[in-house]
Design a protein around this motif. Structure first.
Motif, PDB file in Angstrom:
ATOM      1  N   GLY A  34       0.898  -1.112   0.098  1.00 30.66           N
ATOM      2  CA  GLY A  34       0.058   0.122  -0.058  1.00 30.66           C
ATOM      3  C   GLY A  34       0.909   1.286   0.068  1.00 30.66           C
ATOM      4  N   ASP A  35      -0.012   2.363  -0.093  1.00 28.96           N
ATOM      5  CA  ASP A  35       0.881   3.824  -0.447  1.00 28.96           C
ATOM      6  C   ASP A  35       0.357   4.701   0.819  1.00 28.96           C
ATOM      7  N   ASP A  36      -0.473   4.267   1.502  1.00 29.38           N
ATOM      8  CA  ASP A  36      -1.114   5.065   2.586  1.00 29.38           C
ATOM      9  C   ASP A  36      -1.037   4.315   4.270  1.00 29.38           C
ATOM     10  N   PRO A  37      -0.021   4.683   4.897  1.00 27.00           N
ATOM     11  CA  PRO A  37       0.313   3.917   6.049  1.00 27.00           C
ATOM     12  C   PRO A  37      -1.019   4.015   7.125  1.00 27.00           C
ATOM     13  N   PHE A  38      -1.919   4.997   6.959  1.00 22.41           N
ATOM     14  CA  PHE A  38      -2.945   5.067   7.726  1.00 22.41           C
ATOM     15  C   PHE A  38      -4.063   4.050   7.297  1.00 22.41           C
ATOM     16  N   GLU A  39      -4.190   3.911   5.790  1.00 21.81           N
ATOM     17  CA  GLU A  39      -5.019   2.721   5.391  1.00 21.81           C
ATOM     18  C   GLU A  39      -4.305   1.310   5.652  1.00 21.81           C
ATOM     19  N   ILE A  40      -3.262   1.245   5.803  1.00 25.93           N
ATOM     20  CA  ILE A  40      -2.614  -0.110   6.246  1.00 25.93           C
ATOM     21  C   ILE A  40      -3.138  -0.426   7.906  1.00 25.93           C
ATOM     22  N   ALA A  41      -2.859   0.960   8.651  1.00 28.79           N
ATOM     23  CA  ALA A  41      -3.061   0.592  10.125  1.00 28.79           C
ATOM     24  C   ALA A  41      -4.383   0.297  10.078  1.00 28.79           C
ATOM     25  N   ARG A  42      -5.497   0.944   9.454  1.00 26.84           N
ATOM     26  CA  ARG A  42      -6.876   0.508   9.520  1.00 26.84           C
ATOM     27  C   ARG A  42      -7.023  -0.739   9.238  1.00 26.84           C
ATOM     28  N   SER A  43      -6.705  -1.300   8.120  1.00 26.73           N
ATOM     29  CA  SER A  43      -6.726  -2.807   7.559  1.00 26.73           C
ATOM     30  C   SER A  43      -6.268  -3.513   8.744  1.00 26.73           C
ATOM     31  N   TRP A  44      -5.119  -3.334   9.419  1.00 25.91           N
ATOM     32  CA  TRP A  44      -4.476  -4.279  10.422  1.00 25.91           C
ATOM     33  C   TRP A  44      -5.715  -4.388  11.586  1.00 25.91           C
ATOM     34  N   LEU A  45      -5.854  -3.181  11.962  1.00 19.89           N
ATOM     35  CA  LEU A  45      -6.848  -3.088  13.011  1.00 19.89           C
ATOM     36  C   LEU A  45      -8.195  -3.745  12.966  1.00 19.89           C
ATOM     37  N   ALA A  46      -8.697  -3.709  11.501  1.00 20.06           N
ATOM     38  CA  ALA A  46      -9.996  -4.306  11.526  1.00 20.06           C
ATOM     39  C   ALA A  46      -9.667  -5.922  11.252  1.00 20.06           C
ATOM     40  N   GLU A  47      -8.625  -6.499  10.661  1.00 19.95           N
ATOM     41  CA  GLU A  47      -8.313  -7.727  11.157  1.00 19.95           C
ATOM     42  C   GLU A  47      -8.390  -8.155  12.492  1.00 19.95           C
ATOM     43  N   ALA A  48      -7.599  -7.354  13.348  1.00 25.59           N
ATOM     44  CA  ALA A  48      -7.494  -7.641  14.637  1.00 25.59           C
ATOM     45  C   ALA A  48      -8.742  -7.739  15.371  1.00 25.59           C
ATOM     46  N   GLU A  49      -9.755  -6.858  14.899  1.00 25.90           N
ATOM     47  CA  GLU A  49     -11.256  -6.732  15.520  1.00 25.90           C
ATOM     48  C   GLU A  49     -11.961  -8.319  15.233  1.00 25.90           C
ATOM     49  N   LYS A  50     -11.624  -8.822  14.281  1.00 23.85           N
ATOM     50  CA  LYS A  50     -12.174 -10.399  14.435  1.00 23.85           C
ATOM     51  C   LYS A  50     -11.361 -11.548  14.936  1.00 23.85           C
ATOM     52  N   THR A  51     -10.021 -11.068  15.765  1.00 26.66           N
ATOM     53  CA  THR A  51      -9.353 -12.212  16.301  1.00 26.66           C
ATOM     54  C   THR A  51      -8.948 -12.063  17.518  1.00 26.66           C
ATOM     55  N   GLU A  52      -8.776 -10.644  18.056  1.00 21.62           N
ATOM     56  CA  GLU A  52      -8.606 -10.367  19.767  1.00 21.62           C
ATOM     57  C   GLU A  52      -9.648 -10.391  20.228  1.00 21.62           C
ATOM     58  N   PRO A  53      -9.479 -11.196  21.360  1.00 18.25           N
ATOM     59  CA  PRO A  53     -10.710 -11.493  22.611  1.00 18.25           C
ATOM     60  C   PRO A  53     -11.318 -10.013  23.092  1.00 18.25           C
ATOM     61  N   ASN A  54     -10.273  -8.973  23.228  1.00 16.12           N
ATOM     62  CA  ASN A  54     -10.836  -7.838  23.879  1.00 16.12           C
ATOM     63  C   ASN A  54     -10.048  -6.491  23.175  1.00 16.12           C
ATOM     64  N   ASP A  55     -10.651  -5.556  23.182  1.00 18.55           N
ATOM     65  CA  ASP A  55     -10.072  -4.094  22.919  1.00 18.55           C
ATOM     66  C   ASP A  55      -8.680  -4.476  22.020  1.00 18.55           C
ATOM     67  N   ALA A  56      -9.361  -4.848  20.629  1.00 17.77           N
ATOM     68  CA  ALA A  56      -8.276  -4.829  19.728  1.00 17.77           C
ATOM     69  C   ALA A  56      -7.830  -3.295  19.345  1.00 17.77           C
ATOM     70  N   ASN A  57      -8.209  -2.186  19.701  1.00 16.86           N
ATOM     71  CA  ASN A  57      -7.968  -1.000  19.527  1.00 16.86           C
ATOM     72  C   ASN A  57      -6.980  -0.263  20.896  1.00 16.86           C
ATOM     73  N   ALA A  58      -6.608  -0.987  21.518  1.00 14.94           N
ATOM     74  CA  ALA A  58      -5.963  -0.822  22.903  1.00 14.94           C
ATOM     75  C   ALA A  58      -4.423  -0.456  22.348  1.00 14.94           C
ATOM     76  N   ILE A  59      -3.881   0.824  22.937  1.00 11.66           N
ATOM     77  CA  ILE A  59      -2.755   1.098  22.550  1.00 11.66           C
ATOM     78  C   ILE A  59      -1.960   1.243  23.899  1.00 11.66           C
ATOM     79  N   ALA A  60      -0.504   1.111  23.892  1.00  7.45           N
ATOM     80  CA  ALA A  60       0.354   1.413  25.150  1.00  7.45           C
ATOM     81  C   ALA A  60       0.814   2.832  24.776  1.00  7.45           C
TER      82      ALA A  60
END
Length: 201
Positions: free
Chosen positions: A10-36
């Motif tokens: 991809g050419d847009d890092p924000f689009e890649i980040a959104r894509s990875w987060l969307a994938e994680a929302e399907k597999t992470e048991p809690n709070d896929a959007n948690a950041i340290a």
């Protein structure tokens, strides 16, 4: 870069980040959007805590908090911060460093109003990061603000968002025998172009 394909394409890092987060929302048991989220105090001592990332914009990452909290004081003082999102289920992480600004306008109002009533009342009741003598005191504060505001509390003036505009984004994915894949994106001054560098694991 020839070998930047698949999950890294991809050419847009924000689009890649959104894509990875969307994938994680399907597999992470809690709070896929948690950041340290990492900050520093006035002496340069680092601090880190988990918060929830609420938006990935076209050029920034947005989260919300109490403006009277320790994290807010450190964000306002330094004007910069860093965070990492890590997903064990995907064996991936995103690291971000950048500059900080407040989001305390209509966008913050809209997000506040989208929260559950108890969370909205809790934002009024909690003197975040201040000493608390017991849970009973906190619940008393919740009861008091519930009586005052009822079912339609407005956003507290001491509560709102922060926008982190990145100067550095790193996408990391686990590799066999610890031969991980790492790509660093760094923007030019107006964030119209990005330099991309592959790093040794």
């Amino acid at each position: 870069m020839a070998d930047r394909s698949g999950k890294f394409a991809g050419d847009d890092p924000f689009e890649i980040a959104r894509s990875w987060l969307a994938e994680a929302e399907k597999t992470e048991p809690n709070d896929a959007n948690a950041i340290a989220l990492s900050t520093v105090d006035e002496t340069g001592m680092p601090n880190v805590r988990m918060v929830l990332l609420k938006e990935i914009e076209a050029d920034a990452f947005v989260f919300y908090t109490n403006y009277e909290s320790q994290k807010a004081a450190e964000l306002d003082s330094a004007g910069k911060a860093a965070f990492v999102m890590h997903w064990k289920s995907l064996r991936r992480q995103i690291r971000v460093r950048g500059t900080i600004s407040r989001e305390d306008g209509p966008q913050a109002d809209a997000y506040y109003n989208s929260r559950s009533l108890k969370s909205r009342l809790g934002a009024w009741a909690s003197k975040q990061s201040q000493p608390l003598d017991g849970r009973g005191t906190l619940m008393g504060e919740v009861a008091a603000v519930t009586a005052k505001f009822g079912t339609s509390p407005t956003r507290p003036p001491f509560w709102g968002g922060y926008r982190l505009k990145p100067t550095h984004i790193e996408f990391w994915a686990d590799g066999a025998f610890r031969l991980h894949d790492r790509f660093v994106w760094e923007p030019n001054a107006d964030m119209t172009k990005w330099s991309i560098l592959r790093l040794y694991p």
